[in-house]
Design a protein around this motif. Structure first.
Motif, mmCIF file in Angstrom:
data_model
loop_
_atom_site.group_PDB
_atom_site.id
_atom_site.type_symbol
_atom_site.label_atom_id
_atom_site.label_comp_id
_atom_site.label_asym_id
_atom_site.label_seq_id
_atom_site.Cartn_x
_atom_site.Cartn_y
_atom_site.Cartn_z
ATOM 1 N N ASP A 52 -26.582 -7.583 -3.351
ATOM 2 C CA ASP A 52 -26.424 -6.594 -2.289
ATOM 3 C C ASP A 52 -25.499 -5.465 -2.736
ATOM 4 O OD1 ASP A 52 -27.977 -7.920 -0.231
ATOM 5 O OD2 ASP A 52 -26.382 -9.422 -0.221
ATOM 6 N N GLY A 53 -24.703 -5.741 -3.757
ATOM 7 C CA GLY A 53 -23.795 -4.744 -4.309
ATOM 8 C C GLY A 53 -23.195 -5.250 -5.600
ATOM 9 N N ILE A 54 -22.612 -4.318 -6.356
ATOM 10 C CA ILE A 54 -21.983 -4.644 -7.638
ATOM 11 C C ILE A 54 -20.546 -4.128 -7.602
ATOM 12 C CG2 ILE A 54 -21.971 -4.205 -10.138
ATOM 13 C CD1 ILE A 54 -24.360 -5.862 -9.432
ATOM 14 N N ILE A 55 -19.638 -4.957 -8.118
ATOM 15 C CA ILE A 55 -18.236 -4.556 -8.261
ATOM 16 C C ILE A 55 -17.860 -4.693 -9.733
ATOM 17 C CG2 ILE A 55 -15.848 -4.992 -7.582
ATOM 18 C CD1 ILE A 55 -16.953 -6.413 -5.073
ATOM 19 N N PHE A 56 -17.284 -3.632 -10.281
ATOM 20 C CA PHE A 56 -16.741 -3.691 -11.638
ATOM 21 C C PHE A 56 -15.253 -4.010 -11.542
ATOM 22 C CE2 PHE A 56 -20.506 -1.109 -12.384
ATOM 23 C CZ PHE A 56 -20.989 -1.658 -13.571
ATOM 24 N N SER A 57 -14.742 -4.745 -12.524
ATOM 25 C CA SER A 57 -13.341 -5.155 -12.487
ATOM 26 C C SER A 57 -12.376 -4.014 -12.798
ATOM 27 C CB SER A 57 -13.098 -6.317 -13.450
ATOM 28 O OG SER A 57 -13.413 -5.929 -14.770
ATOM 29 N N GLY A 58 -12.882 -2.883 -13.198
ATOM 30 C CA GLY A 58 -12.015 -1.739 -13.482
ATOM 31 C C GLY A 58 -12.813 -0.471 -13.673
ATOM 32 N N GLN A 59 -12.070 0.618 -13.888
ATOM 33 C CA GLN A 59 -12.726 1.921 -13.994
ATOM 34 C C GLN A 59 -13.479 2.118 -15.304
ATOM 35 O OE1 GLN A 59 -9.064 2.348 -13.621
ATOM 36 N NE2 GLN A 59 -8.467 3.302 -15.532
ATOM 37 N N GLU A 73 -28.485 1.917 -8.270
ATOM 38 C CA GLU A 73 -29.531 1.515 -7.329
ATOM 39 C C GLU A 73 -28.996 0.682 -6.169
ATOM 40 O OE1 GLU A 73 -31.897 -2.054 -9.250
ATOM 41 O OE2 GLU A 73 -31.535 -0.494 -10.748
ATOM 42 N N LYS A 74 -27.826 0.120 -6.313
ATOM 43 C CA LYS A 74 -27.170 -0.670 -5.270
ATOM 44 C C LYS A 74 -25.762 -0.109 -5.055
ATOM 45 C CE LYS A 74 -30.345 -3.885 -4.854
ATOM 46 N NZ LYS A 74 -30.666 -4.856 -3.870
ATOM 47 N N PRO A 75 -25.166 -0.363 -3.884
ATOM 48 C CA PRO A 75 -23.773 0.061 -3.703
ATOM 49 C C PRO A 75 -22.913 -0.521 -4.828
ATOM 50 C CG PRO A 75 -24.696 -0.725 -1.636
ATOM 51 C CD PRO A 75 -25.709 -1.044 -2.716
ATOM 52 N N THR A 76 -22.156 0.340 -5.499
ATOM 53 C CA THR A 76 -21.395 -0.063 -6.677
ATOM 54 C C THR A 76 -20.018 0.573 -6.628
ATOM 55 O OG1 THR A 76 -23.442 -0.209 -7.957
ATOM 56 C CG2 THR A 76 -21.390 -0.077 -9.204
ATOM 57 N N ILE A 77 -18.999 -0.259 -6.797
ATOM 58 C CA ILE A 77 -17.612 0.217 -6.782
ATOM 59 C C ILE A 77 -16.842 -0.470 -7.914
ATOM 60 C CG2 ILE A 77 -17.577 0.693 -4.290
ATOM 61 C CD1 ILE A 77 -16.025 -1.976 -3.957
ATOM 62 N N TYR A 78 -15.578 -0.104 -8.045
ATOM 63 C CA TYR A 78 -14.714 -0.794 -8.991
ATOM 64 C C TYR A 78 -13.372 -1.069 -8.339
ATOM 65 C CZ TYR A 78 -12.484 3.751 -9.940
ATOM 66 O OH TYR A 78 -11.831 4.945 -9.817
ATOM 67 N N PHE A 79 -12.699 -2.102 -8.838
ATOM 68 C CA PHE A 79 -11.366 -2.415 -8.349
ATOM 69 C C PHE A 79 -10.406 -1.373 -8.879
ATOM 70 C CE2 PHE A 79 -13.103 -6.844 -8.396
ATOM 71 C CZ PHE A 79 -13.073 -7.026 -7.032
ATOM 72 N N ASP A 80 -9.738 -0.731 -7.969
ATOM 73 C CA ASP A 80 -8.785 0.302 -8.349
ATOM 74 C C ASP A 80 -7.374 -0.250 -8.188
ATOM 75 O OD1 ASP A 80 -7.929 2.726 -9.233
ATOM 76 O OD2 ASP A 80 -8.494 3.843 -7.450
ATOM 77 N N LEU A 81 -6.499 0.243 -8.978
ATOM 78 C CA LEU A 81 -5.104 -0.158 -8.932
ATOM 79 C C LEU A 81 -4.373 0.804 -8.009
ATOM 80 C CD1 LEU A 81 -3.082 -2.102 -10.473
ATOM 81 C CD2 LEU A 81 -2.553 -0.109 -11.842
ATOM 82 N N ASN A 82 -3.616 0.291 -7.057
ATOM 83 C CA ASN A 82 -2.866 1.205 -6.198
ATOM 84 C C ASN A 82 -1.410 1.298 -6.657
ATOM 85 O OD1 ASN A 82 -1.323 -0.913 -4.982
ATOM 86 N ND2 ASN A 82 -2.996 -1.320 -3.574
ATOM 87 N N GLU A 83 -0.683 2.206 -6.068
ATOM 88 C CA GLU A 83 0.710 2.422 -6.468
ATOM 89 C C GLU A 83 1.556 1.170 -6.272
ATOM 90 O OE1 GLU A 83 2.648 5.988 -5.066
ATOM 91 O OE2 GLU A 83 0.844 7.183 -5.424
ATOM 92 N N SER A 84 1.317 0.434 -5.216
ATOM 93 C CA SER A 84 2.089 -0.773 -4.941
ATOM 94 C C SER A 84 1.944 -1.794 -6.078
ATOM 95 C CB SER A 84 1.644 -1.383 -3.613
ATOM 96 O OG SER A 84 2.295 -2.590 -3.378
ATOM 97 N N ASP A 85 0.698 -2.021 -6.522
ATOM 98 C CA ASP A 85 0.458 -2.942 -7.636
ATOM 99 C C ASP A 85 1.208 -2.482 -8.889
ATOM 100 O OD1 ASP A 85 -1.432 -4.519 -6.173
ATOM 101 O OD2 ASP A 85 -3.002 -3.070 -6.648
ATOM 102 N N PHE A 86 1.112 -1.186 -9.168
ATOM 103 C CA PHE A 86 1.745 -0.645 -10.364
ATOM 104 C C PHE A 86 3.270 -0.737 -10.294
ATOM 105 C CE2 PHE A 86 3.750 3.144 -12.312
ATOM 106 C CZ PHE A 86 3.653 2.726 -13.633
ATOM 107 N N TYR A 87 3.855 -0.304 -9.180
ATOM 108 C CA TYR A 87 5.319 -0.282 -9.092
ATOM 109 C C TYR A 87 5.917 -1.695 -9.072
ATOM 110 C CZ TYR A 87 5.410 4.729 -8.786
ATOM 111 O OH TYR A 87 5.292 6.059 -9.098
ATOM 112 N N LYS A 88 5.184 -2.647 -8.548
ATOM 113 C CA LYS A 88 5.639 -4.037 -8.605
ATOM 114 C C LYS A 88 5.747 -4.483 -10.064
ATOM 115 C CE LYS A 88 4.394 -8.652 -6.964
ATOM 116 N NZ LYS A 88 3.398 -9.437 -6.227
ATOM 117 N N THR A 89 4.727 -4.167 -10.849
ATOM 118 C CA THR A 89 4.734 -4.518 -12.269
ATOM 119 C C THR A 89 5.809 -3.732 -13.015
ATOM 120 O OG1 THR A 89 2.375 -5.012 -12.177
ATOM 121 C CG2 THR A 89 3.323 -4.659 -14.358
#
Length: 189
Positions: A52-59, A73-89
């Motif tokens: 029903d859709g595809i997700i990539f693990s990164g950009q 051909e199908k809804p497709t997105i990728y996991f994006d890193l937000n500022e909170s994830d980055f600043y925690k690291t």
């Protein structure tokens, strides 16, 4: 129940599998791990029809496929890193690495489109870390993994960096072998 395909580098599979715990009642995941970049297109084409859709693990794999296919051909997105994830690291790294200097760091996932994760708001030009490219579209080449790795090595050999942050998990082993201190920044850390 939605059927979602998750295309991910094999060494990112561990953290990606944690998603099952959050969405087990809403989605059925099919994990599609790849080892080599050239496997991504065939993997997408063989599996998208059944999802029903595809997700990539990164950009990186997402922008490569976007360039290759022109449209999905199908809804497709990728996991994006937000500022909170980055600043925690970043905070964890500052506490752990006693001589950490952000100006002597390469961050290969900051660019214009993510507003450099807010770093330009509080760092002076001379304090700013090195980055791969100002434009996210630069991640749409077949050689991007090697190109990103080579930038880490070039800056390290030139004595310009002591530390790296990467989202390209597939280069982590090579960075370690080369002696480059680094952190692979994940969303669920």
């Amino acid at each position: 129940m939605f059927q979602l395909g998750i295309i991910t580098a094999k060494n990112s599979l561990t953290w990606i599998r944690e998603l099952e715990n959050f969405f087990e009642r809403q989605c059925k995941f099919t994990f599609l791990p790849y080892e080599n970049f050239d496997e991504i297109k065939e993997m997408y084409e063989k599996n998208a029809l059944f999802m029903d859709g595809i997700i990539f693990s990164g950009q990186v794999p997402y922008f490569y496929m976007k360039k290759e296919l022109k449209s999905f051909e199908k809804p497709t997105i990728y996991f994006d890193l937000n500022e909170s994830d980055f600043y925690k690291t970043l905070c964890k790294t500052i506490l752990k690495e006693k001589n950490f200097d952000i100006s002597r760091t390469l961050i290969d996932f900051i660019f214009e489109q993510n507003n450099f994760l807010g770093l330009k708001e509080w760092l002076e030009k001379e304090e700013f870390p090195y980055f791969y490219n100002e434009d996210i579209e630069s991640f749409d080449t077949e050689t991007v993994y090697d190109d990103v790795f080579q930038q880490h090595v070039t800056l390290y050999e030139a004595g310009k960096i002591d530390f790296s942050f990467t989202r390209v998990s597939s280069i982590s082993k090579r960075l370690t072998e080369y002696g480059i201190k680094h952190v692979v920044v994940l969303m669920l850390d």
